[in-house]
Each structure stands twice: as C-alpha cells, then as structure tokens.
Motif scaffolding. Sequence first.
Motif, PDB file in Angstrom:
ATOM      1  N   MET A 290       0.830  -1.199   0.000  1.00 27.39           N
ATOM      2  CA  MET A 290       0.000   0.000   0.000  1.00 27.39           C
ATOM      3  C   MET A 290       0.863   1.248   0.000  1.00 27.39           C
ATOM      4  O   MET A 290       0.617   2.206  -0.750  1.00 27.39           O
ATOM      5  CB  MET A 290      -0.927  -0.026   1.223  1.00 27.39           C
ATOM      6  CG  MET A 290      -1.840   1.190   1.372  1.00 27.39           C
ATOM      7  SD  MET A 290      -1.052   2.576   2.253  1.00 27.39           S
ATOM      8  CE  MET A 290      -0.777   1.844   3.851  1.00 27.39           C
ATOM      9  N   GLN A 291       1.893   1.267   0.818  1.00 22.82           N
ATOM     10  CA  GLN A 291       2.778   2.430   0.889  1.00 22.82           C
ATOM     11  C   GLN A 291       3.544   2.621  -0.423  1.00 22.82           C
ATOM     12  O   GLN A 291       3.731   3.750  -0.889  1.00 22.82           O
ATOM     13  CB  GLN A 291       3.736   2.275   2.065  1.00 22.82           C
ATOM     14  CG  GLN A 291       3.036   2.416   3.409  1.00 22.82           C
ATOM     15  CD  GLN A 291       3.902   2.013   4.595  1.00 22.82           C
ATOM     16  OE1 GLN A 291       4.951   1.400   4.435  1.00 22.82           O
ATOM     17  NE2 GLN A 291       3.452   2.349   5.793  1.00 22.82           N
ATOM     18  N   ILE A 292       3.950   1.528  -1.028  1.00 16.95           N
ATOM     19  CA  ILE A 292       4.647   1.596  -2.324  1.00 16.95           C
ATOM     20  C   ILE A 292       3.725   2.169  -3.389  1.00 16.95           C
ATOM     21  O   ILE A 292       4.125   3.024  -4.192  1.00 16.95           O
ATOM     22  CB  ILE A 292       5.167   0.208  -2.740  1.00 16.95           C
ATOM     23  CG1 ILE A 292       6.329  -0.214  -1.816  1.00 16.95           C
ATOM     24  CG2 ILE A 292       5.626   0.211  -4.202  1.00 16.95           C
ATOM     25  CD1 ILE A 292       6.788  -1.640  -2.026  1.00 16.95           C
ATOM     26  N   VAL A 293       2.466   1.717  -3.400  1.00 20.43           N
ATOM     27  CA  VAL A 293       1.479   2.224  -4.373  1.00 20.43           C
ATOM     28  C   VAL A 293       1.272   3.722  -4.188  1.00 20.43           C
ATOM     29  O   VAL A 293       1.238   4.486  -5.163  1.00 20.43           O
ATOM     30  CB  VAL A 293       0.134   1.473  -4.247  1.00 20.43           C
ATOM     31  CG1 VAL A 293      -0.948   2.161  -5.075  1.00 20.43           C
ATOM     32  CG2 VAL A 293       0.294   0.025  -4.692  1.00 20.43           C
ATOM     33  N   TYR A 294       1.142   4.162  -2.947  1.00 18.35           N
ATOM     34  CA  TYR A 294       0.964   5.591  -2.648  1.00 18.35           C
ATOM     35  C   TYR A 294       2.121   6.411  -3.211  1.00 18.35           C
ATOM     36  O   TYR A 294       1.920   7.456  -3.836  1.00 18.35           O
ATOM     37  CB  TYR A 294       0.875   5.810  -1.133  1.00 18.35           C
ATOM     38  CG  TYR A 294      -0.532   5.930  -0.596  1.00 18.35           C
ATOM     39  CD1 TYR A 294      -1.037   7.169  -0.205  1.00 18.35           C
ATOM     40  CD2 TYR A 294      -1.354   4.828  -0.463  1.00 18.35           C
ATOM     41  CE1 TYR A 294      -2.317   7.296   0.324  1.00 18.35           C
ATOM     42  CE2 TYR A 294      -2.631   4.937   0.059  1.00 18.35           C
ATOM     43  CZ  TYR A 294      -3.114   6.160   0.447  1.00 18.35           C
ATOM     44  OH  TYR A 294      -4.384   6.287   0.945  1.00 18.35           O
ATOM     45  N   VAL A 295       3.352   5.927  -2.953  1.00 14.32           N
ATOM     46  CA  VAL A 295       4.531   6.675  -3.391  1.00 14.32           C
ATOM     47  C   VAL A 295       4.641   6.687  -4.920  1.00 14.32           C
ATOM     48  O   VAL A 295       4.881   7.746  -5.524  1.00 14.32           O
ATOM     49  CB  VAL A 295       5.822   6.075  -2.774  1.00 14.32           C
ATOM     50  CG1 VAL A 295       7.067   6.720  -3.374  1.00 14.32           C
ATOM     51  CG2 VAL A 295       5.809   6.269  -1.260  1.00 14.32           C
ATOM     52  N   ILE A 296       4.453   5.531  -5.533  1.00 10.74           N
ATOM     53  CA  ILE A 296       4.529   5.458  -6.997  1.00 10.74           C
ATOM     54  C   ILE A 296       3.467   6.352  -7.628  1.00 10.74           C
ATOM     55  O   ILE A 296       3.728   7.071  -8.603  1.00 10.74           O
ATOM     56  CB  ILE A 296       4.360   4.012  -7.487  1.00 10.74           C
ATOM     57  CG1 ILE A 296       5.597   3.174  -7.095  1.00 10.74           C
ATOM     58  CG2 ILE A 296       4.164   3.960  -8.999  1.00 10.74           C
ATOM     59  CD1 ILE A 296       5.484   1.703  -7.420  1.00 10.74           C
ATOM     60  N   ASP A 297       2.266   6.322  -7.052  1.00 13.66           N
ATOM     61  CA  ASP A 297       1.170   7.123  -7.599  1.00 13.66           C
ATOM     62  C   ASP A 297       1.479   8.613  -7.563  1.00 13.66           C
ATOM     63  O   ASP A 297       1.104   9.359  -8.466  1.00 13.66           O
ATOM     64  CB  ASP A 297      -0.104   6.831  -6.803  1.00 13.66           C
ATOM     65  CG  ASP A 297      -1.336   7.523  -7.407  1.00 13.66           C
ATOM     66  OD1 ASP A 297      -1.628   7.296  -8.586  1.00 13.66           O
ATOM     67  OD2 ASP A 297      -1.984   8.300  -6.679  1.00 13.66           O
ATOM     68  N   LYS A 298       2.183   9.042  -6.531  1.00 14.29           N
ATOM     69  CA  LYS A 298       2.537  10.464  -6.431  1.00 14.29           C
ATOM     70  C   LYS A 298       3.489  10.895  -7.541  1.00 14.29           C
ATOM     71  O   LYS A 298       3.361  11.978  -8.094  1.00 14.29           O
ATOM     72  CB  LYS A 298       3.174  10.756  -5.071  1.00 14.29           C
ATOM     73  CG  LYS A 298       3.631  12.214  -4.958  1.00 14.29           C
ATOM     74  CD  LYS A 298       4.469  12.493  -3.745  1.00 14.29           C
ATOM     75  CE  LYS A 298       5.034  13.918  -3.807  1.00 14.29           C
ATOM     76  NZ  LYS A 298       5.844  14.261  -2.630  1.00 14.29           N
ATOM     77  N   PHE A 299       4.442  10.026  -7.854  1.00 12.98           N
ATOM     78  CA  PHE A 299       5.492  10.417  -8.782  1.00 12.98           C
ATOM     79  C   PHE A 299       5.188  10.069 -10.238  1.00 12.98           C
ATOM     80  O   PHE A 299       5.949  10.444 -11.139  1.00 12.98           O
ATOM     81  CB  PHE A 299       6.826   9.789  -8.366  1.00 12.98           C
ATOM     82  CG  PHE A 299       7.389  10.396  -7.110  1.00 12.98           C
ATOM     83  CD1 PHE A 299       8.073  11.612  -7.144  1.00 12.98           C
ATOM     84  CD2 PHE A 299       7.214   9.795  -5.867  1.00 12.98           C
ATOM     85  CE1 PHE A 299       8.580  12.197  -5.998  1.00 12.98           C
ATOM     86  CE2 PHE A 299       7.726  10.353  -4.700  1.00 12.98           C
ATOM     87  CZ  PHE A 299       8.407  11.578  -4.771  1.00 12.98           C
ATOM     88  N   LEU A 300       4.103   9.344 -10.481  1.00 12.34           N
ATOM     89  CA  LEU A 300       3.728   9.049 -11.874  1.00 12.34           C
ATOM     90  C   LEU A 300       2.932  10.193 -12.490  1.00 12.34           C
ATOM     91  O   LEU A 300       2.155  10.852 -11.806  1.00 12.34           O
ATOM     92  CB  LEU A 300       2.911   7.757 -11.934  1.00 12.34           C
ATOM     93  CG  LEU A 300       3.702   6.447 -11.785  1.00 12.34           C
ATOM     94  CD1 LEU A 300       2.777   5.260 -11.905  1.00 12.34           C
ATOM     95  CD2 LEU A 300       4.803   6.355 -12.835  1.00 12.34           C
TER      96      LEU A 300
END
Length: 300
Positions: A290-300
């Motif tokens: 979940m935390q990885i998805v949040y971070v990736i989503d921010k930078f995409l």
Amino acid sequence: MKTALSTTTKTHSVASVVEDFKQITKAGLAVSVVFSSLAGYLLGAETIDFKILGLLALGGYFMVGASNAYNQIIERDLDALMTRTKNRPIPAGRMSVNTAFIIATLFTILGIITLYTVNPKTAMFGAISIFLYTSVYTPLKTKTPLSVFAGAFPGAIPFMLGWVAATNDFGIEPGTLFMIQFFWQFPHFWAIGWVLDDDYKKGGFHMLPTGKKDKATALQIIMYTIWMILISVFPVSGLTGRLQLSVVAAIIVFLLGLGMLLFAFKLYNKRDNKSARNLMLASVSYITLMQIVYVIDKFL
C-alpha cells in the motif's frame, strides 16, 4: 593452531555481540518502521532532500531501537517464561540489564537529537512514540486487551512521522496516514496474538480483544480491516489536502485490502492458527505494498 582457534573464537564472539545488539533493538522491526517513515517523507516532500532522508532513517532506527530495548528490560522476567522470547539477550543471560539500559538511553538521546535536526515536530512525535510504547503499552499488556489499542498509537506514528519530517507541519495529510496505520495495527497484532496465544498466556499477556480465539475476536478483526480499507482509499476523494490518490491507485489499494479481508474471513470461518498466520503475513504484505502504491502514484 592456537592462533587460528583464538581468531575463530573472537570472530564468533563479535558475531554473537552483533546478533544480541540486533535482538535487543529488534533490527528487523526497526527496518520496517523506517520504511514507513521514508514512504511518508516521499509523500510529503515537494523536493527530496537526501540528507533529511538519511537523518530520518537514522533517527527512526534509534527511536525504535530504544523502545524495544526498554521493552525488553521491563519484560525480562516475563520473556523468560515464553518460548518465543526466552532466548532474548537479557533473559538468556547474554546481556545485563545495565548494558541494555545504556543502549536504550543512548538510542533515545541520539534519536531525539537526530530527529530534532530534521525539525522539532519530528523529534516531538518520536519522543511521544517512545513514551507511549514503554510507559503505556508495555505495562498494559499484562492487565488488559486494551493494550493493543494503546500500542496502536506509537505503532501508527512512523508513516505520519515521515510527512511531518518533510513539511514540519501536522494537518489532515499526516493525520490520514496515521489513521491508515492505526487501524491496520488491530488485524495485524490480533493475528499475531492468535498464533502466539498459548505462549502469551505463559507470560500473562492479554492480547486478544475477548481473551479467546473465538468468533467475536475474528469479527473484530474483520471490522477493523474494513475501517482500514475505507481510510486507505479515502484520499481519492480529494478531501485530504496534498495527500492525493488517483482512481487507479485507489482501486489497487482497495484490491490489496480486499485480499487481506478475505484472509480475515477465513480466520472467522476456520478459527485456526494457520488462518491467523496467513492473515498476519497478508497484513505485512498489505502495509508495504500500500505504501509503495501511494509513493509510486505520487510520482507518476
């Protein structure tokens, strides 16, 4: 021959000391906590400062290590009664209480100083985390199942702490990150409590909400998992300030949560240790992904 034997003995001795140090500070747990903090920082930072990132990681490790060392000092007699913990450094006699106390105190001081270098609010929340863990959660474990509720507060701070480190501000965004990890604590720790229930009872710990491995406990696990899922996808609403989540990311997070919920339902139906262990592993996977998805989503 004697020199080779002496070298081998010294090498073994150093390895043993390092292993005891890792155990007294719970290095594995500390790494996962630091990961949460770094994820929170990446979500909050407008530009990434690798110096701050390093200080946050180091300070976070100091704080977690201090909490765990104090915890093992306080619970040393109880740890000796349980299979899971009897080989820890203090109950096994490999480390004195004084040595552990020096480590804990040194880590506390270094942690607060390091996090204060980041910003004062980060140091304050770090100090609150140590206090709650050692002075509230730890004493309550032998008195009431509400200890898990008390422990969920310091346990939920790391994800939020990263955002505060990045912004020197506490608002709706870090509050949301806090709530996600807060509600996650319950299914995670109750699953652990279920698996280790017999061992916990040897130490007099009350970890399950009803005190039993029954449907009522499993039902509470399901309910808290549902709350966790709802809060995890809430940022897609656009009501959480700068903390945002795209529809695609929200769907992915929702599906991850749904997977964890299915394991919770399996525990409700079977009420066995295997189902609880699977839920525990699913919860660890969930919080990380979940935390990885949040971070990736921010930078995409």
